[in-house]
Design an enzyme around this catalytic site. Structure first.
Site, PDB file in Angstrom:
ATOM      1  N   ALA A 124       0.833  -1.202   0.000  1.00 55.02           N
ATOM      2  CA  ALA A 124       0.000   0.000   0.000  1.00 55.02           C
ATOM      3  C   ALA A 124       0.867   1.251   0.000  1.00 55.02           C
ATOM      4  O   ALA A 124       1.472   1.612   1.022  1.00 55.02           O
ATOM      5  CB  ALA A 124      -0.916  -0.019   1.212  1.00 55.02           C
ATOM      6  N   THR A 158      -3.846  -3.867  -4.893  1.00 55.74           N
ATOM      7  CA  THR A 158      -3.937  -5.207  -5.478  1.00 55.74           C
ATOM      8  C   THR A 158      -3.758  -6.255  -4.384  1.00 55.74           C
ATOM      9  O   THR A 158      -2.855  -6.122  -3.547  1.00 55.74           O
ATOM     10  CB  THR A 158      -2.837  -5.377  -6.555  1.00 55.74           C
ATOM     11  OG1 THR A 158      -2.994  -4.333  -7.506  1.00 55.74           O
ATOM     12  CG2 THR A 158      -2.948  -6.727  -7.247  1.00 55.74           C
ATOM     13  N   GLY A 343     -14.389  -9.243 -36.232  1.00 60.26           N
ATOM     14  CA  GLY A 343     -15.616  -9.260 -35.414  1.00 60.26           C
ATOM     15  C   GLY A 343     -15.492 -10.222 -34.251  1.00 60.26           C
ATOM     16  O   GLY A 343     -15.989  -9.946 -33.152  1.00 60.26           O
ATOM     17  N   GLU A 366       2.234   0.280 -10.818  1.00 59.25           N
ATOM     18  CA  GLU A 366       3.670   0.269 -10.482  1.00 59.25           C
ATOM     19  C   GLU A 366       4.447   1.330 -11.266  1.00 59.25           C
ATOM     20  O   GLU A 366       5.612   1.147 -11.612  1.00 59.25           O
ATOM     21  CB  GLU A 366       4.247  -1.148 -10.624  1.00 59.25           C
ATOM     22  CG  GLU A 366       3.529  -2.097  -9.667  1.00 59.25           C
ATOM     23  CD  GLU A 366       4.266  -3.358  -9.330  1.00 59.25           C
ATOM     24  OE1 GLU A 366       5.505  -3.333  -9.329  1.00 59.25           O
ATOM     25  OE2 GLU A 366       3.595  -4.366  -9.039  1.00 59.25           O
ATOM     26  N   GLU A 370       4.314   7.392 -18.270  1.00 60.42           N
ATOM     27  CA  GLU A 370       4.865   8.758 -18.160  1.00 60.42           C
ATOM     28  C   GLU A 370       5.923   8.799 -17.038  1.00 60.42           C
ATOM     29  O   GLU A 370       6.998   9.386 -17.196  1.00 60.42           O
ATOM     30  CB  GLU A 370       3.731   9.760 -17.865  1.00 60.42           C
ATOM     31  CG  GLU A 370       2.754   9.967 -19.027  1.00 60.42           C
ATOM     32  CD  GLU A 370       1.791   8.799 -19.277  1.00 60.42           C
ATOM     33  OE1 GLU A 370       1.655   7.912 -18.407  1.00 60.42           O
ATOM     34  OE2 GLU A 370       1.174   8.773 -20.356  1.00 60.42           O
TER      35      GLU A 370
END
Ligand code: CAA
Length: 383
Positions: A124, A158, A343, A366, A370
């Site tokens: 986190a 995650t 398709g 992660e 950029e």
């Protein structure tokens, strides 16, 4: 650079390929449709030693290396990108920082069960207002005697809904402009503590069987033994950890690209237009040739970063290059895969649309593409 594989690395690759083909691939479409956490596959990955591949055996791991890890991760992600990222987070973002920065007691208490797959971990760092700008943390651990009391919110975590343990990064001092990233610390947070609450699983475009959520921290009390590394070292722990994590995401992206390419190549040999298989048309051949070439290049960059990590050499630039390139290759390959299927690429009866949706996240989590370009530019301008 010598990229020839050892006997052991080949064996891991083959074991992962067999597992992916026989056990993961048959479930992938159902997992995607149901957004279901693949508990049974995680249990099998634990048995196979895939949840702590590069962790020494004395700490519950398989005692192999980062090269073996990326080879296995590519194979598993080729079958199911969601299963791939569950494995990647546990190895790279949870086991790795405890192995590198943890005390002996922390390795015994947390690394052993995590690497053996008896526990699952999450990482986190991101918050509602701290994604790319990771130092802008608002979650705060305030001192409470020898320990800490933590309040705040973490985003897009995650494995969050299914994790037993979290590697948590947050401010440890009142945040001020003069302190910035030097006020961030890392903790090993058991997810079953009072005050830790997960929000509902995020509803996502892709990797739908990989569950993620917000984590709310309300007056969570942690003893001093939960601090990972030193006070104020958290930003460097997070960045070093992500240097390894990005190699994992690059391997996941190569796996997704391969899925898109291999499925499209097989389809192109069967599907007929104008009296012949579409694989005979130059327009299709050129797409397949570009996909195959880029996938090899992405894998080589990924292996290069893995080899440097195994040698103990700083690999910030190389892992950013691998993630940047591989994630963009995955998206190009997945887009062309849908185009080759025509398709049939746009409907759920075929896996092409799943690869297209799964590929996108590799350009975001992660570190976005950029941010990868910023990291690479920062490194090359210093060389
Ligand atoms: N290794 C070691 N140290 C590092 C480092 C690295 N890779 N990167 C930076 N540092 C150090 C710097 O040397 C500097 O230290 P000093 O002050 O001692 O010189 C310090 O950290 C600050 O560095 P910067 O000034 O470069 O920091 P910044 O605030 O400008 O941010 C950044 C740099 C690269 C943009 C960083 O914020 C970043 O990587 N952002 C992206 C965050 C990210 O990847 N988030 C992903 C969330 S996790 C996730 O997605 C998991 C999941 O669920 C799958």
């Amino acid at each position: 650079m010598d990229l020839s594989l050892t006997e052991e690395q080949r064996l891991v690759q083959k074991t992962a390929a067999d597992f992916a083909r026989n056990e993961v691939a048959p479930l992938a479409a159902e997992l995607d449709r149901s957004h279901r956490h693949p508990k049974e596959l995680v249990a099998r990955m634990a048995e196979l030693g895939f949840l702590g591949i590069a962790v020494p055996e004395k700490y519950g791991g398989a005692g192999l290396d980062t090269v073996a890890y990326v080879l296995a991760l590519e194979e598993i992600s080729r079958a199911c990108a969601s299963t791939g990222v569950i494995m990647s987070v546990n190895n790279s973002l949870v086991c790795d920082p405890i192995l590198k920065f943890g005390t002996e007691e922390q390795k015994e208490r947390w690394l052993k069960p995590l690497a053996a797959g008896r526990m699952l971990g999450c990482f986190a760092l991101s918050e509602p207002e701290a994604g790319s700008d990771a130092a802008a943390q608002k979650t705060l651990a305030r001192r409470d005697g020898q320990g800490w009391v933590i309040n705040g919110v973490k985003n897009w975590i995650t494995n969050g809904p299914v994790a037993d343990v979290c590697i948590l990064h947050c401010m440890t001092d009142p945040p001020g402009p003069e302190r910035g990233h030097k006020a961030i610390s890392s903790f090993i947070l058991p997810m079953n503590l009072p005050g830790v609450r997960c929000g509902p699983p995020d509803r996502k475009l892709g990797i739908r069987a990989s569950q993620s959520c917000q984590i709310f921290l309300d007056e969570v009390r942690l003893g001093p033994e939960h601090l990972l590394g030193e006070v104020g070292q958290g930003f460097k722990i997070a960045m070093t950890t992500l240097d390894g994590g990005r190699i994992g995401i690059a391997a996941q992206a190569v796996g997704i690209a391969r899925a898109a390419y291999e499925d499209a190549a097989r389809y192109a040999l069967q599907r007929r237009t104008f009296g012949q298989p579409i694989a005979n048309h130059q327009s299709i051949q050129w797409k397949l040739a570009d996909m195959a070439t880029e996938i090899d290049a992405a894998r080589l960059l990924t292996l290069q970063a893995a080899v440097l990590k195994d040698r103990g050499v700083r690999h910030t630039k190389e892992s950013a290059m691998a993630k940047l390139f591989a994630s963009e290759v995955a998206n190009r390959a997945a887009r062309e895969g849908v185009q080759i299927f025509g398709g049939n690429g746009y409907v759920e009866d075929y896996p092409a649309e799943r690869h297209f949706r799964d590929a996108k996240i590799t350009e975001i989590y992660e570190g976005t593409s950029e941010i990868m370009r910023m990291v690479i530019a920062g490194a090359i301008l210093k060389e």
